[in-house]
Scaffold this motif. Structure first.
Motif, PDB file in Angstrom:
ATOM      1  N   LYS A  28      35.378  40.285  40.233  1.00 13.83           N
ATOM      2  CA  LYS A  28      36.654  40.990  40.296  1.00 13.83           C
ATOM      3  C   LYS A  28      37.644  40.269  39.400  1.00 13.83           C
ATOM      4  CE  LYS A  28      39.952  42.054  43.629  1.00 13.83           C
ATOM      5  NZ  LYS A  28      40.469  41.762  44.957  1.00 13.83           N
ATOM      6  N   ASN A  29      38.529  41.009  38.739  1.00 16.33           N
ATOM      7  CA  ASN A  29      39.491  40.370  37.831  1.00 16.33           C
ATOM      8  C   ASN A  29      40.854  40.182  38.475  1.00 16.33           C
ATOM      9  OD1 ASN A  29      39.406  43.254  37.688  1.00 16.33           O
ATOM     10  ND2 ASN A  29      40.835  43.207  35.963  1.00 16.33           N
ATOM     11  N   LEU A  30      41.416  38.999  38.302  1.00 21.56           N
ATOM     12  CA  LEU A  30      42.762  38.713  38.814  1.00 21.56           C
ATOM     13  C   LEU A  30      43.827  38.996  37.757  1.00 21.56           C
ATOM     14  CD1 LEU A  30      42.286  35.307  40.682  1.00 21.56           C
ATOM     15  CD2 LEU A  30      42.259  37.604  41.636  1.00 21.56           C
ATOM     16  N   THR A  31      43.423  39.052  36.498  1.00 21.56           N
ATOM     17  CA  THR A  31      44.342  39.468  35.441  1.00 21.56           C
ATOM     18  C   THR A  31      43.726  40.671  34.734  1.00 21.56           C
ATOM     19  OG1 THR A  31      43.306  37.970  33.843  1.00 21.56           O
ATOM     20  CG2 THR A  31      45.233  37.139  35.008  1.00 21.56           C
ATOM     21  N   TYR A  32      44.568  41.396  34.055  1.00 17.63           N
ATOM     22  CA  TYR A  32      44.104  42.600  33.371  1.00 17.63           C
ATOM     23  C   TYR A  32      42.946  42.251  32.454  1.00 17.63           C
ATOM     24  CZ  TYR A  32      44.210  47.116  31.169  1.00 17.63           C
ATOM     25  OH  TYR A  32      43.852  48.354  30.731  1.00 17.63           O
ATOM     26  N   PHE A  33      41.908  43.051  32.515  1.00 14.08           N
ATOM     27  CA  PHE A  33      40.811  42.789  31.596  1.00 14.08           C
ATOM     28  C   PHE A  33      40.625  43.969  30.661  1.00 14.08           C
ATOM     29  CE2 PHE A  33      36.458  42.802  30.074  1.00 14.08           C
ATOM     30  CZ  PHE A  33      36.388  41.536  29.543  1.00 14.08           C
TER      31      PHE A  33
HETATM   32  C1  LIG Z   1      41.518  44.418  36.222  1.00 20.76           C
HETATM   33  O1  LIG Z   1      41.286  45.069  35.009  1.00 20.76           O
HETATM   34  C2  LIG Z   1      41.528  46.469  35.036  1.00 20.76           C
HETATM   35  C3  LIG Z   1      41.230  47.023  33.665  1.00 20.76           C
HETATM   36  O2  LIG Z   1      39.948  46.709  33.291  1.00 20.76           O
HETATM   37  C4  LIG Z   1      42.958  46.741  35.406  1.00 20.76           C
HETATM   38  O3  LIG Z   1      43.158  48.131  35.548  1.00 20.76           O
HETATM   39  C5  LIG Z   1      43.327  46.053  36.675  1.00 20.76           C
HETATM   40  O4  LIG Z   1      44.711  46.188  36.901  1.00 20.76           O
HETATM   41  C6  LIG Z   1      42.964  44.591  36.583  1.00 20.76           C
HETATM   42  N1  LIG Z   1      43.274  43.937  37.845  1.00 20.76           N
HETATM   43  C7  LIG Z   1      44.266  43.050  37.932  1.00 20.76           C
HETATM   44  C8  LIG Z   1      44.468  42.455  39.290  1.00 20.76           C
HETATM   45  O5  LIG Z   1      44.946  42.726  36.981  1.00 20.76           O
END
Ligand SMILES: *[C@@H]1O[C@H](CO)[C@@H](O)[C@H](O)[C@H]1NC(C)=O
Ligand SMILES: *[C@@H]1O[C@H](CO)[C@@H](O)[C@H](O)[C@H]1NC(C)=O
Ligand SMILES: *[C@@H]1O[C@H](CO)[C@@H](O)[C@H](O)[C@H]1NC(C)=O
Ligand SMILES: *[C@@H]1O[C@H](CO)[C@@H](O)[C@H](O)[C@H]1NC(C)=O
Length: 376
Positions: free
Chosen positions: A371-376
């Protein structure tokens, strides 16, 4: 994982059966002696018992606080989930591989590896043996994969290893994720990424740091915690020579690096680990579908970041990532790291294909392995 000694072998309850008691009053009778001793040192025994209870309570409460440091909202432990998803990505993959190389696996064995570095250690065994003799391979008790310990199944259900892999990406800037990152059980950092001065955005806890000579921070004591595991990712044979000469203070190797690594590197050898090249092989072959052939010069290699995610999939019950991702290739001015002013252009000569890796990470996000904590 093969390492570790989770089962106290041969631990048997003390023999508590009384050996018979013909004459209760005989001064040489064991029970009499025991009672006499207890009478004389009752307070000492009580003190010892009390001390034992306090120690037991302390170790139990510590254990709890390690595995559940702070309640993270909505973060339940998905036991076994990550392993299943990893198997989905990696094929019939098993967690049995040791995380770090250990001396006993190389000492008597002639041929251990099909591949040369970075996918195996073929041809580098001699220097590796010398390095393994001065470093360490143990996984700290607190990280040890609880799933494998036979007889520890009950315990395993209580434990949950929550990991975050902190990339070096620019998206961490002003993210204020520091507190969140520090709450994970395991924080994996990469290369020379600093924490001092960036604590608010990246945190200050470092459980493991993956690096190679050219990416080693020049002030390891400043940028790591005293118990941080310094995990060498071996790309080439001189990487082993570098760590050997540094740790044993032998004549330094100067040639063969693409960037000058530290010549003095103030670390405790017992904190140094050598990552099993198996992870590099899996990352390249399974996650990136790169061709891997023995005795061939390799053109494209995984980044330490993707490698760290593979490692986390192997170790953890929960894998989150932060600070991954590069700017769009059209965005020539955008800096790529949170701590230095370099742009994507600096990556062009590297042996990494970051857009290819981005697709692999997207797939992992899609199937919910990470899971990503920053935008990926
Ligand atoms: C994880 O990445 C997605 C795009 O791939 C994004 O829409 C989502 O906001 C991101 N989650 C966070 C917590 O930044
Ligand atoms: C995967 O399965 C094949 C065929 O069953 C076997 O030969 C191979 O050793 C397995 N690989 C792993 C990593 O278990
Ligand atoms: C971070 O915050 C500072 C101060 O508010 C601001 O000057 C800077 O542009 C911000 N950087 C990013 C990448 O948002
Ligand atoms: C890098 O990866 C992308 C996406 O998989 C691919 O289209 C491109 O050809 C690759 N570049 C090189 C130099 O291999």
């Amino acid at each position: 994982m093969g390492e570790g000694n989770s089962l106290p072998e041969g631990a048997q309850p003390p023999d508590t059966v009384a050996q018979g008691s013909r004459d209760e009053t005989s001064p040489w009778e064991p029970c009499y002696l025991l009672r006499n001793m207890i009478g004389k040192s009752r307070w000492k025994i009580l003190a010892v018992v009390a001390l034992f209870l306090v120690m037991a309570w302390y170790s139990i409460s510590r254990e709890d606080s390690f595995y559940f440091p702070v309640q993270m909202e909505g973060l339940k432990c998905p036991q076994g989930e990550v392993e299943k998803k990893a198997a989905q990505l990696i094929g019939n993959y098993s967690r049995d591989q040791p995380t770090f190389l250990q001396l006993k696996d190389f000492f008597w064995i002639q041929k251990t590896s099909t591949y040369q570095l970075p996918y195996g250690v073929r041809g580098s065994e001699d220097v590796l043996l010398r390095v393994l003799a001065i470093t360490n391979y143990a996984m700290p008790e607190s990280i040890q994969n609880p799933i494998l310990g036979i007889g520890f199944q009950l315990d395993a259900r209580l434990k949950c290893l929550r990991c975050v892999v902190v990339g070096n990406g620019h998206r961490l800037k002003n993210s204020s994720l520091g507190n969140t990152i520090d709450k994970y059980d395991v924080v994996i950092r990469l290369n020379n990424a600093p924490v001092v001065g960036y604590e608010g955005d990246v945190g200050s806890k470092t459980t493991m740091r993956l690096f190679y000579p050219e990416s080693a921070h020049f002030s390891p004591k400043v940028q790591n915690n005293p118990d941080t595991l310094l995990v060498l990712v071996p790309f080439k044979a001189i990487d082993f020579h570098w760590i050997e000469t540094i740790l044993r203070d032998k004549n330094r190797v100067l040639k063969g690096f693409w960037k000058q690594p530290p010549l003095i590197w103030d670390v405790n050898p017992k904190q140094v680990r050598i990552l099993n090249p198996f992870f590099m092989e899996v990352t390249a072959a399974k996650l990136l579908s790169l061709p891997i052939r023995p005795s061939r010069k390799i053109k494209q290699k995984p980044t330490t970041g993707l490698l760290a995610i593979t490692l986390a999939l192997h170790l953890c019950d929960l894998v989150h990532i932060a600070g991954f991702g590069y700017p769009d290739s059209s965005n020539k001015k955008q800096t790529i790291h949170y701590y230095e002013q370099i742009t994507l252009k600096s990556m062009s000569a590297s042996e990494h294909n970051v857009s290819h890796e981005a697709l692999a990470i997207k797939r992992m996000l899609e199937i919910g392995a990470i899971k990503n904590l920053t935008y990926f």
